[in-house]
Design an enzyme around this catalytic site. Sequence first.
Site, PDB file in Angstrom:
ATOM      1  N   ARG A  85       0.799  -1.231   0.000  1.00  0.00           N
ATOM      2  CA  ARG A  85       0.000   0.000   0.000  1.00  0.00           C
ATOM      3  C   ARG A  85       0.828   1.276   0.000  1.00  0.00           C
ATOM      4  O   ARG A  85       0.548   2.194  -0.771  1.00  0.00           O
ATOM      5  CB  ARG A  85      -0.906   0.049   1.241  1.00  0.00           C
ATOM      6  CG  ARG A  85      -2.244  -0.587   1.052  1.00  0.00           C
ATOM      7  CD  ARG A  85      -2.703  -1.211   2.360  1.00  0.00           C
ATOM      8  NE  ARG A  85      -1.869  -2.366   2.622  1.00  0.00           N
ATOM      9  CZ  ARG A  85      -2.179  -3.594   2.219  1.00  0.00           C
ATOM     10  NH1 ARG A  85      -3.295  -3.820   1.622  1.00  0.00           N
ATOM     11  NH2 ARG A  85      -1.361  -4.615   2.449  1.00  0.00           N
ATOM     12  N   ARG A 135      11.695   3.658   2.886  1.00  0.00           N
ATOM     13  CA  ARG A 135      11.225   2.745   3.937  1.00  0.00           C
ATOM     14  C   ARG A 135      12.331   1.748   4.224  1.00  0.00           C
ATOM     15  O   ARG A 135      12.890   1.161   3.310  1.00  0.00           O
ATOM     16  CB  ARG A 135       9.974   1.997   3.465  1.00  0.00           C
ATOM     17  CG  ARG A 135       9.686   0.788   4.328  1.00  0.00           C
ATOM     18  CD  ARG A 135       8.431   0.076   3.959  1.00  0.00           C
ATOM     19  NE  ARG A 135       7.247   0.823   4.373  1.00  0.00           N
ATOM     20  CZ  ARG A 135       6.042   0.281   4.529  1.00  0.00           C
ATOM     21  NH1 ARG A 135       5.859  -1.003   4.311  1.00  0.00           N
ATOM     22  NH2 ARG A 135       5.017   1.013   4.890  1.00  0.00           N
TER      23      ARG A 135
HETATM   24  C1  NCD Z   1       1.763  -1.184   7.823  1.00  0.00           C
HETATM   25  C2  NCD Z   1       3.245  -1.019   7.876  1.00  0.00           C
HETATM   26  O1  NCD Z   1       3.953  -1.363   6.944  1.00  0.00           O
HETATM   27  O2  NCD Z   1       3.677  -0.529   8.902  1.00  0.00           O
HETATM   28  N1  NCD Z   1       1.190  -1.208   6.591  1.00  0.00           N
HETATM   29  C3  NCD Z   1       1.052  -0.052   5.867  1.00  0.00           C
HETATM   30  O3  NCD Z   1       1.982   0.707   5.703  1.00  0.00           O
HETATM   31  N2  NCD Z   1      -0.173   0.215   5.416  1.00  0.00           N
HETATM   32  C4  NCD Z   1       1.189  -2.113   8.777  1.00  0.00           C
HETATM   33  C5  NCD Z   1       1.761  -3.489   8.928  1.00  0.00           C
HETATM   34  O4  NCD Z   1       2.670  -3.910   8.239  1.00  0.00           O
HETATM   35  O5  NCD Z   1       1.236  -4.174   9.793  1.00  0.00           O
END
Ligand code: NCD
Length: 353
Positions: A85, A135
Amino acid sequence: MTKAPLIDEWEQRREEIRFKTPPQNHHRLFHLLHPKQFDRTFLDQMCELTTDIRTLAKTPEGQSHLQKLLAHKRAMLYFTQPSTRTFLSFNNACHILGIRTSEIRDSSTSSEVKGESLEDSIRTFSSYVDVIIMRNLEKGLAERAATLMEAIPRPIPIINAGSGKDQHPTQALLDIYTLERSLSHRGGIDGKVIGMMGDLSRGRTARSLAYLMKNYRNVRIVFIAPMAFTMGRDILDHLEEHGIPYTATTDLTEVIADLDAIYVTRIQAEHDIAGESQKIDLSRFTISSKELGALKEDAVIMHPLPRGPELHPEVDIDPRAKYWRQERNGMWMRAALLTRIFNAEAELYALAR
Ligand code: NCD
């Protein structure tokens, strides 16, 4: 025949956008690293900008305006930790605004395998693009990248798209937007009881969202987590410092009827050291049709996704389930964020005329 009220509402909003005076005195946003950067004014401004972009994108004409807005910009998506996402919503937010994108999604395909330092990799990306969205599995790397930017001649903004178990500030923004939107007929987040359930110690989304609650009046937080995964002391200290009341429980049934919203999260088993997740009775931290009866009729059910067994797919059809909308809101909020970072709001409203 009368038109559906929703269409009228959109048309009215579009008209309002056309004649809006572009914001003049917004403080400039450059790096986006941590939710501590956001105050109430900023959050309200971002929610409004998100709705305006979402509204403009409802017509082909509006979409082609948006396409022109940042067509001279390029973005690097540097995601060395799995993402569906956040990656796709940033990527598509860029495309909505005309920003071209490059990506590295696996460090084994970059010079990191040859031993290149984070600083050198980041500096290299910055030679080619105008923003880096990153990230990683470790905490603090986005901050390191931002520090490097302060020391080089061509600094570009760094956006933290999730840093290990620590923070996820852009997710918190879209979560705030979803909460505000879903609770708008009841005055928004102010005065509400917000539940957060699941792996609160290792889930960065709940940590970031809890952090932001200091910006809302008369809110109360209810943490519902197994003993092994309770909310971290650092976040609790932050709430205490700002006088935000919270309670913590291991029993959902005790508190479910009080909640105006419940933010469900999955158990982050990938961070296990000795199989801790296996010892949890997850059925006690789950929302399925069985729990729905106890939840307020106008409560809001959210989840950052991906979900595990803690949120049963049978909940999807319940009108209180907002997580699919939340996912889409992420794209609009991230488009708003890029617009703000590139200081293009005045241009956005000018194009809408
Ligand atoms: C989350 C994340 O990566 O921290 N997902 C996201 O970014 N929508 C939640 C998760 O991985 O549980």
